[in-house]
Design a protein around this motif. Structure first.
Motif, PDB file in Angstrom:
ATOM      1  N   PHE A  65       0.868  -1.184   0.000  1.00  0.00           N
ATOM      2  CA  PHE A  65       0.000   0.000   0.000  1.00  0.00           C
ATOM      3  C   PHE A  65       0.895   1.221   0.000  1.00  0.00           C
ATOM      4  N   PRO A  70      -3.654  -3.216   2.075  1.00  0.00           N
ATOM      5  CA  PRO A  70      -4.403  -2.308   1.204  1.00  0.00           C
ATOM      6  C   PRO A  70      -5.906  -2.441   1.420  1.00  0.00           C
ATOM      7  N   THR A  71      -6.619  -1.379   1.106  1.00  0.00           N
ATOM      8  CA  THR A  71      -8.069  -1.395   1.257  1.00  0.00           C
ATOM      9  C   THR A  71      -8.718  -2.380   0.294  1.00  0.00           C
ATOM     10  N   SER A  72      -8.205  -2.478  -0.925  1.00  0.00           N
ATOM     11  CA  SER A  72      -8.717  -3.414  -1.928  1.00  0.00           C
ATOM     12  C   SER A  72      -7.671  -3.533  -3.025  1.00  0.00           C
ATOM     13  N   ASP A 110      -7.613  -0.212  -4.598  1.00  0.00           N
ATOM     14  CA  ASP A 110      -7.423   0.934  -3.711  1.00  0.00           C
ATOM     15  C   ASP A 110      -6.246   0.619  -2.795  1.00  0.00           C
ATOM     16  N   ARG A 111      -5.078   1.209  -3.093  1.00  0.00           N
ATOM     17  CA  ARG A 111      -3.867   0.865  -2.359  1.00  0.00           C
ATOM     18  C   ARG A 111      -3.628   1.771  -1.153  1.00  0.00           C
ATOM     19  N   ARG A 112      -4.666   2.408  -0.671  1.00  0.00           N
ATOM     20  CA  ARG A 112      -4.561   3.087   0.620  1.00  0.00           C
ATOM     21  C   ARG A 112      -4.544   2.042   1.722  1.00  0.00           C
ATOM     22  N   ARG A 122      -4.925   0.227   5.440  1.00  0.00           N
ATOM     23  CA  ARG A 122      -5.917   0.155   6.510  1.00  0.00           C
ATOM     24  C   ARG A 122      -5.478  -0.924   7.493  1.00  0.00           C
ATOM     25  N   VAL A 140     -10.647  -5.873   4.900  1.00  0.00           N
ATOM     26  CA  VAL A 140     -12.021  -5.400   4.765  1.00  0.00           C
ATOM     27  C   VAL A 140     -12.931  -6.580   5.106  1.00  0.00           C
TER      28      VAL A 140
END
Length: 603
Positions: free
Chosen positions: A278, A511-513, A516-518, A520, A524
């Protein structure tokens, strides 16, 4: 650029040029370092005397998480596997270990110890070596390069190792406790700037930076920011020196960068570009309340847990609790030592890092002032955007320690001029007065023993290997509720099971998904995981619908589940009833846990 303080303040009589500080390690140094180590063992005595079940209570789920990291790394070393990735959590996607606090710089060399005696011993060693080693490292640098006085250096080193933020992180975050490399990074950088053997010192600097990267990048970033502030503050009145520093810095730092990349380049590549990587970890607004600086940390002599909790995220993030007596003393020392350029640069560093730690908007006793802090702009820069800004207050610690050392040396020097009074009149006890003042200021923030409780033993289902009868090759074991940031006991069970099975979701950073490489904390959660978490919170069995059953089957197949397990815990009956309703299948009680064999459903 020299660390030696310059002018003697006018508040004390002029002294002769102080003698050079100690050069070789001698018995007083061993006594001081041994004192730091003994004190640290006393702080962690509850852990050391119960290495089977001892658990640092104020750390929440973090001890289980870190022991899991240590064991996974050790297993990878044993089997010559890649330690930077694993699918033992977040199955089947896996976890990027290089992007988490796996501390390869200690967990790899300590792997034989972990494999032989268990991760709790490694945990205790790392925490103890972290606090004692950080105090000793700063003591060594202070005594050899800042003040020629072991007593002064010991006071400064003790503060650096045992300051309230260090003790707070000492409950849960070894990467913010093992900071003994940082003083030597600063020392080598200064020596290179002074033109001292830039090639050799550059190589050493590269090795040190690489090691710190493999221990903890966030503390390195905070320290680098504080060191830059110090360097700028020091060089402003010494602008003529800058030109002479450029060539050795270019050579030494350049060589150091090459060496650091040769050692840590692949882990860094895996961290930022490997599977489950991420690019940033956003925390939201997390600055210090100004009131946090004047209050006392939970685990200190004057600690007031309720007052501390009022202005902190939790007991492991009490990053600014220096106490009002020390704040007053630092203001007085700033005024007293302002004419000394080193002391002035240290004071400026201390105030700037404290200001940055206030975050994007300054808050005073819970009141939002509407005044933007400098971090509002700095915090948007790459890499810095992942820092938890309240932790920037830790950049104050070396500056405070150095100021205490300098001030103590100045008092010792002044007292030396007063040791020949007229016959029959006692010498003015300046040193005793100063030590009394230092004790009065530091005693309220002195650490107390870290709280240790006994954690439950793992059920025989895990500890005795019964799980092997239920987990198919390529399948996973699904704890109910699933592991998460607040639910780490399944990680302990997995360690006691020899890391023999994977499990979905977990406590890690990822990563969030895929798109989406932000970053967390944790995976999820899938809908069935959310359902179990709700039952855990409420203590009430869920009202299960056909849609819930269909979704549960979808989620079990996504997790490649072989068996669901409800272990001994709060709200166990509600969780057991919910799973029975979802699967239309009664639980079996095996090895101290309730299980559901779902291999026929997911095959």
């Amino acid at each position: 650029m020299s660390l030696k303080s310059e002018a003697v303040p006018e508040l004390v009589p002029p002294a002769a040029e102080p003698p050079e500080g100690p050069k070789r390690w001698a018995w007083p140094d061993s006594a001081i370092a041994g004192g730091f180590l003994l004190f640290t063992i006393l702080l962690y005595n509850g852990l050391w005397f119960d290495l089977k079940r001892g658990y640092l209570w104020n750390g929440g789920a973090d001890q289980s998480q870190w022991e899991w990291y240590s064991t996974v790394v050790a297993k990878a070393v044993l089997h010559f596997e890649n330690p930077f990735t694993t699918d033992l959590q977040n199955y089947p996607l896996g976890v990027n270990m290089a992007a988490n606090a796996a501390m390869f710089g200690l967990n790899i060399p300590l792997a034989p110890l972990t494999l032989t005696f268990g991760a709790t011993l490694t945990w205790a060693i790392v925490l103890t070596a972290g606090l004692a080693g950080t105090a000793t490292g700063w003591y060594w640098v202070f005594s050899r390069h800042l003040v020629p006085n072991r007593t002064a250096a010991a006071i400064g080193g003790a503060f650096c190792g045992f300051a309230p933020p260090m003790i707070s992180h000492g409950n849960a975050h070894p990467n913010f406790v093992v900071l003994f490399v940082l003083p030597f990074i600063a020392l080598k950088t200064i020596q290179i700037a002074r033109g001292e053997r830039p090639v050799r010192n550059g190589i050493v600097l590269g090795v040190l930076v690489a090691w710190q990267i493999l221990l903890g990048e966030e503390p390195l970033a905070i320290f680098a920011l504080a060191f830059i502030v110090f360097a700028v503050a020091y060089l402003i009145p010494h602008r003529a020196e800058i030109r002479g520093m450029l060539a050795p810095l270019g050579k030494g730092v350049g060589i150091g960068a090459v060496v650091a990349l040769l050692i840590a380049g692949f882990p860094l590549y895996w961290q930022f570009f490997g599977p489950q990587s991420f690019h940033s970890l956003l925390h939201g607004s997390a600055g210090n309340d100004t009131a946090a600086f004047t209050r006392f940390a939970t685990q200190s002599v004057a600690g007031a847990p309720e007052a501390a909790a009022d202005v902190s995220m939790n007991r492991t993030e009490e990053n600014a609790f220096f106490g009002w007596p020390l704040i007053v003393l630092m203001v007085m020392l700033t005024i007293w030592l302002w004419r000394d350029v080193v002391s002035r640069a240290l004071a400026i560093t201390m105030y700037v890092m404290a200001l940055l730690s206030l975050g994007i908007e300054i808050t005073v006793a819970h009141e939002d002032t509407g005044v933007a802090g400098p971090w509002k702009w700095l915090g948007q820069l790459p890499l810095l955007d992942s820092l938890l800004e309240s932790r920037l207050a830790m950049g104050c610690i070396p500056a405070v320690g150095a100021l205490l050392a300098i001030a103590t040396h100045r008092v010792w020097t002044a007292a030396a001029q007063l040791t020949a009074p007229p016959e029959g009149k006692p010498a003015f006890p300046l040193r005793m007065i100063w030590i009394g003042a230092v004790v009065a200021v530091l005693l309220p923030i002195a650490p107390t023993e870290l709280v240790t409780h006994q954690r439950p033993l793992s059920p025989p289902f895990f500890a005795d290997g019964i799980w092997r009868q239920y987990v198919a090759p390529g399948g996973s074991l699904v704890p109910v509720p699933l592991p998460s940031t607040g639910e780490a006991e399944p990680l302990h069970w997995q360690v006691d099971a020899g890391l023999g099975y994977p499990m979905p979701e977990g406590y890690f950073v990822g990563p969030t998904s895929p798109d989406d490489r932000r970053g967390r904390y944790g995976a999820v959660p899938r809908p069935t995981s959310d359902l179990f978490a709700q039952v855990e919170r409420t203590g009430q069995a869920a009202q299960v619908t056909e849609a819930d059953r269909t979704q549960a089957l979808t989620d079990l197949r996504a997790w490649k589940a072989s068996v669901l397990v409800v272990g001994p815990r709060q709200n166990q009956e509600a969780l057991k009833s919910t799973v029975e309703l979802l699967l239309r299948k009664p639980a079996e009680f095996v090895g101290g846990v309730w299980i559901w064999d779902v291999r026929p459903l997911t095959a």
